[in-house]
Design a protein around this motif. Structure first.
Motif, PDB file in Angstrom:
ATOM      1  N   GLU A  36      -3.533   7.512   6.998  1.00  0.00           N
ATOM      2  CA  GLU A  36      -2.384   8.205   7.585  1.00  0.00           C
ATOM      3  C   GLU A  36      -1.909   9.346   6.686  1.00  0.00           C
ATOM      4  OE1 GLU A  36       1.278   5.761   7.627  1.00  0.00           O
ATOM      5  OE2 GLU A  36       1.438   6.357   9.726  1.00  0.00           O
ATOM      6  N   GLN A  37      -1.772   9.039   5.393  1.00  0.00           N
ATOM      7  CA  GLN A  37      -1.224  10.044   4.491  1.00  0.00           C
ATOM      8  C   GLN A  37      -2.227  11.171   4.247  1.00  0.00           C
ATOM      9  OE1 GLN A  37       0.794   8.292   1.127  1.00  0.00           O
ATOM     10  NE2 GLN A  37       2.377   7.515   2.516  1.00  0.00           N
ATOM     11  N   GLY A  50      -3.546   3.113  -1.685  1.00  0.00           N
ATOM     12  CA  GLY A  50      -2.724   2.201  -0.888  1.00  0.00           C
ATOM     13  C   GLY A  50      -3.606   1.348  -0.019  1.00  0.00           C
ATOM     14  N   GLY A  51      -3.032   0.829   1.058  1.00  0.00           N
ATOM     15  CA  GLY A  51      -3.847   0.139   2.058  1.00  0.00           C
ATOM     16  C   GLY A  51      -4.653   1.158   2.838  1.00  0.00           C
ATOM     17  N   GLN A  52      -5.706   0.685   3.528  1.00  0.00           N
ATOM     18  CA  GLN A  52      -6.582   1.617   4.256  1.00  0.00           C
ATOM     19  C   GLN A  52      -5.786   2.433   5.280  1.00  0.00           C
ATOM     20  OE1 GLN A  52     -10.178   1.943   3.782  1.00  0.00           O
ATOM     21  NE2 GLN A  52      -9.505   3.851   4.752  1.00  0.00           N
ATOM     22  N   ALA A  53      -4.911   1.770   6.036  1.00  0.00           N
ATOM     23  CA  ALA A  53      -4.162   2.475   7.074  1.00  0.00           C
ATOM     24  C   ALA A  53      -3.233   3.523   6.446  1.00  0.00           C
ATOM     25  CB  ALA A  53      -3.361   1.478   7.906  1.00  0.00           C
ATOM     26  N   GLN A  54      -2.606   3.147   5.343  1.00  0.00           N
ATOM     27  CA  GLN A  54      -1.711   4.079   4.656  1.00  0.00           C
ATOM     28  C   GLN A  54      -2.470   5.297   4.139  1.00  0.00           C
ATOM     29  OE1 GLN A  54       0.126   2.362   1.184  1.00  0.00           O
ATOM     30  NE2 GLN A  54       1.211   4.231   0.642  1.00  0.00           N
ATOM     31  N   GLY A  88       6.982  12.605   1.849  1.00  0.00           N
ATOM     32  CA  GLY A  88       6.944  11.211   1.439  1.00  0.00           C
ATOM     33  C   GLY A  88       5.547  10.688   1.172  1.00  0.00           C
ATOM     34  N   GLU A 127      -5.420  -0.992  -2.965  1.00  0.00           N
ATOM     35  CA  GLU A 127      -6.539  -1.604  -2.244  1.00  0.00           C
ATOM     36  C   GLU A 127      -7.640  -0.564  -2.003  1.00  0.00           C
ATOM     37  OE1 GLU A 127      -6.506  -4.761   1.410  1.00  0.00           O
ATOM     38  OE2 GLU A 127      -5.913  -2.720   1.880  1.00  0.00           O
ATOM     39  N   PHE A 174      -4.441  -5.172 -12.260  1.00  0.00           N
ATOM     40  CA  PHE A 174      -3.404  -4.243 -12.701  1.00  0.00           C
ATOM     41  C   PHE A 174      -3.972  -3.191 -13.639  1.00  0.00           C
ATOM     42  CE2 PHE A 174      -1.301  -8.197 -11.661  1.00  0.00           C
ATOM     43  CZ  PHE A 174      -0.264  -7.761 -10.845  1.00  0.00           C
ATOM     44  N   PRO A 177      -0.222  -2.453  -9.778  1.00  0.00           N
ATOM     45  CA  PRO A 177      -1.377  -3.043  -9.101  1.00  0.00           C
ATOM     46  C   PRO A 177      -2.356  -1.945  -8.673  1.00  0.00           C
ATOM     47  CG  PRO A 177       0.555  -3.065  -7.651  1.00  0.00           C
ATOM     48  CD  PRO A 177       1.013  -2.541  -8.985  1.00  0.00           C
ATOM     49  N   VAL A 193       2.860  12.054 -11.065  1.00  0.00           N
ATOM     50  CA  VAL A 193       3.477  12.346  -9.771  1.00  0.00           C
ATOM     51  C   VAL A 193       3.715  11.062  -8.963  1.00  0.00           C
ATOM     52  CG1 VAL A 193       1.254  12.817  -8.634  1.00  0.00           C
ATOM     53  CG2 VAL A 193       3.338  13.878  -7.757  1.00  0.00           C
ATOM     54  N   TRP A 229      -1.911  13.532   7.068  1.00  0.00           N
ATOM     55  CA  TRP A 229      -0.744  14.401   6.901  1.00  0.00           C
ATOM     56  C   TRP A 229      -1.068  15.567   5.962  1.00  0.00           C
ATOM     57  CZ3 TRP A 229       3.659  10.347   5.574  1.00  0.00           C
ATOM     58  CH2 TRP A 229       3.930   9.572   6.704  1.00  0.00           C
TER      59      TRP A 229
END
Lengths: 499, 499
Positions: free
Chosen positions: B309-310, B302-306, B265, B239, B150, B236, B176, B313
């Motif tokens: 993805e972001q 975040g997670g790797q996929a997140q 988002g 990752e 944390f 937290p 932000v 974007w």
């Protein structure tokens, strides 16, 4: 449970007794003034008064002397000024959905009904804010936002007005992701006890310019000022939304699953727990055959990859906690079907005892104490032979018990109140609060000193006295200051002398 | 710019003149009392007084009469009680890093130094909170959290104390995503003006139990009470963390990119903008050859996929806004290298004019007005021949100009102050605030009425009077209440009669 004293600090019966406090009735001159200004939007009809003196609590009605249906901030200021001149109480009224006696006119006075003050004044997609009049309901705001790509997140059980939600510091099922009303309010227009109008903040997202008046009025339950307009935060609809239902061998396991998910950084959009009795009620009500076990209703939102990734994390965590397989839904109608047990919980639960009424509790504890607190509460329910399903917003540590009673049976009313009292003291023992989201109203007044200490309550009362020196704003609520309380006011008051 | 009046409401020179206000000095008896109680932790040495009367603002020093180095809440209460008996001012001191004159002892008094009150009292991973004494710095807390999974998120430029950060409502580069200090404080221990101790909240994540004292004291700059312990939220570690740098043809394009990302988002962890002049300073300082264009420093978590993805974007959005290719970094040392322009901006900028000092502005406006406000500000800088790089927390609408001046040249000091004034009025014109994160102190006092209206300031002053009837807590700051202000107090005050 040795920490629970045998003597309640306060009981609903005690509080209800206060409803017979002496009233300060408006003079014929004040009635005439309001009648002239508001015409048909002024009422003293018996039915209207009764409706405006009744909320969703177990208290008997306490009607005001008159009701005005306001349409603007200026009209609210006019009413407050007129009432201040006679030291007559002023009580704000939104949807009437409060559950702790907030709106009862226990000392009489004028009820200010905001339901006609219901315009959405502005939607600003670029700033992700909307400004509404206080009488706009949450569903009305979200209907207005339809197609904008944004939504207003706070969703208490009732379709409350935004003004009422600010006044009680409300929250709901997606607070775990999007925060409470406190986190989603940016700026307020408030009519003070002197009938002056102020805005609490700028339009900026953050500020360090002076005392935080926004947060002071938020949660003040109409006792420090009347909230007439609100600027709220909006959130973008996630690209993908997925819902899941999973059951667990114990409440403890279900709670652990949510804690671990939040600690892992999963942005759960919702995490609702229903206990076995609630599921049994739903099965009976909807002719379903769900496993009668503690159950989590979960929701995930974000991009597809994010949702997939986070859902997989939670699936693993749930399995480690002994959870069942997930039932999934992603399309809106499937999500609605999957969540319908949660949505129908209230009515299903009432059918456990047809004809019963429901006393709703609102304990909130640190997450680390949640499983123990719920377990002790369920044991208490069993020990006292109550019928009281439990469900809650696990990610926030907040849960509700719906105690089903025959309202005509004084023993049952008393037993429910005694249970509520033990639960509040249990929550306080765990470092929690007497009210997570329903507010103080009349019902939780007696716990304030225990929760905040005598000094905390003294500070709150100092603030009340400073901002409402005549004590005309919803008297008797929150800090329990009564109309006849002998506060000295003098020329240094910004609102002039006491009458 | 017709909306900007020619006459400043307040100037640094005016405010500095106030530093010569009459003082109420502690009596020999009070000095003896404090000396006896604190021994070597009591000081009146010239160097110590000067250090405790100096902050990072452009104001001349205003030393207190004495300094006590406290180690407990009880000691703070002792000091306040002793000072209240003589109506001597009490000023809290943390890292001394405030930038608006917050800690200057403009009416003399006792400085309470919290630097020895620096224990991390508890870390609760399950509840994702930590409790610290007020003198703990943010880097100290994060060092303690190392390995826990944390972190504490709020990161102003200085390594401020948590107590000071609460008192000013501080924020920083990752607001932000994770919010300001206001969003990250759960519970405070406060010593009141009467020397009593209160806790503002329970340990629950949310509550609707009474007025929000936590948020009232947060941002009150030591004028309503002394904050001695703080429970903060922890987050937290994501990752995966990825950083990117991208430049744009204009400030407008850079700002648009961030707005669109937030609207989509994307949970940007950081979104900092540096203007072309700041990049030029960094190039010169670090011998780099970055394109001298408006530049965004971004961070995703975040997670790797997140994250993948972001980031994709945002890459698309940036390209549509005319942005360059992204430079990427994911490993910690690479991220540090990529972000080093931002981290070194302050020192690089100072080197644009060796020997200069820096007047820092703190405007914050609605996001929709940010690009225009920055553009007008850059034009203003050019028009007046100032050297003032601009950078900011774009996602919050908050930006800083570092106006480089020769502190010995009164014309330059005056020009910087006039610029600051025009900028504040420009921010207010756009519905923004005079201070996004630095606080009011002495410097922004004159803008409070314009931002909150006379009624808003009257309400703030009522609160100050109610909670500090003797006006001994950091007098002259925020609501500018002075020690000699003739407030009546009476027996109804919870803190007793005025002396």
């Amino acid at each position: 449970m040795a920490f629970i004293s045998d003597t309640p600090l306060v009981s609903a019966a005690d509080a209800a007794a206060d409803i017979t406090m002496p009233r300060r009735s408006p003079s014929p001159a004040l009635i005439a003034t309001l009648q002239q200004r508001f015409g048909e939007r002024f009422s003293r009809s018996r039915a209207v008064l009764l409706q405006h003196g009744t909320d969703e609590s177990a208290y008997p009605p306490a009607p005001p002397d008159a009701v005005v249906f306001v349409t603007s901030t200026d009209e609210v200021a006019f009413v407050v000024q007129a009432c201040a001149a006679e030291r007559v109480p002023v009580i704000a009224f939104g949807a009437g959905s409060s559950v702790e006696g907030h709106l009862l006119a226990v000392e009489g006075g004028i009820c200010v009904d905001f339901t006609q003050m219901n315009a959405v004044l502005a939607v600003r997609p670029e700033d992700m804010t909307a400004t509404v009049q206080a009488g706009v309901t949450r569903s009305q705001l979200n209907a207005t936002l339809s197609g904008s790509g944004f939504f207003f997140s706070v969703d208490p059980g009732a379709d409350a007005t935004i003004g009422g939600m600010v006044a009680t510091g409300a929250s709901g099922t997606n607070t775990v992701r999007y925060g409470t009303m406190r986190d989603n309010v940016r700026n307020l227009t408030v009519v003070t006890a002197g009938g002056e109008v102020l805005r609490t903040a700028s339009a900026a997202r953050k500020s360090s310019a002076g005392y935080n008046l926004t947060q002071l009025y938020c949660g003040s339950e109409g006792t420090l000022g009347l909230i007439t307009e609100i600027t709220v935060r909006l959130h973008p609809h996630p690209e993908v939304c997925a819902a899941a239902v999973v059951n667990f061998p114990s409440v403890h396991a279900a709670v652990d699953c949510v804690i671990q998910a939040v600690q892992a950084g999963v942005a759960l959009a919702r995490a609702e727990m229903l206990d076995a009795l609630t599921i049994r009620a739903i099965n009976a009500h909807s002719n379903l055959s769900m496993a009668e076990l503690p159950t989590l209703c979960l929701e995930f939102g974000g991009g597809q990859a994010q949702v997939d990734e986070q859902a997989e994390w939670v699936r693993q965590i749930a399995a480690e906690c002994g959870g069942s397989e997930f039932q999934w839904a992603t399309r809106p109608e499937e999500r609605t079907r999957l969540w319908s047990p949660r949505h129908h919980a209230y009515f299903a639960v009432l059918q456990l005892r047809p004809g019963s009424r429901c006393v709703t509790t609102d304990a909130c504890v640190p997450i680390s104490a949640l499983a123990q607190c719920i377990a002790d509460t369920v044991a208490d329910i069993a020990e006292h032979g109550l019928v009281a399903p439990v469900f809650g917003h696990v990610g926030d540590g907040n849960f509700h018990c719906l105690v089903l009673i025959d309202p005509e049976n004084p023993l049952e009313v008393q037993a429910a109140e005694a249970f509520s009292h033990r639960l509040v003291r249990r929550a306080l023992h765990h470092g929690g609060t007497s009210t997570g989201e329903h507010g103080v109203g009349l019902h939780k007044v007696g716990y304030l000193a225990e929760e905040h200490g005598e000094t905390g309550v003294a500070v709150m009362r100092s603030i009340k006295r400073a901002l409402d020196p005549l004590n005309i704003l919803n008297p008797g609520k929150v800090v329990a200051a009564r109309l006849d309380e002998g506060w000295r006011t003098d020329e240094s008051s910004p609102y002039g002398k006491a009458q």
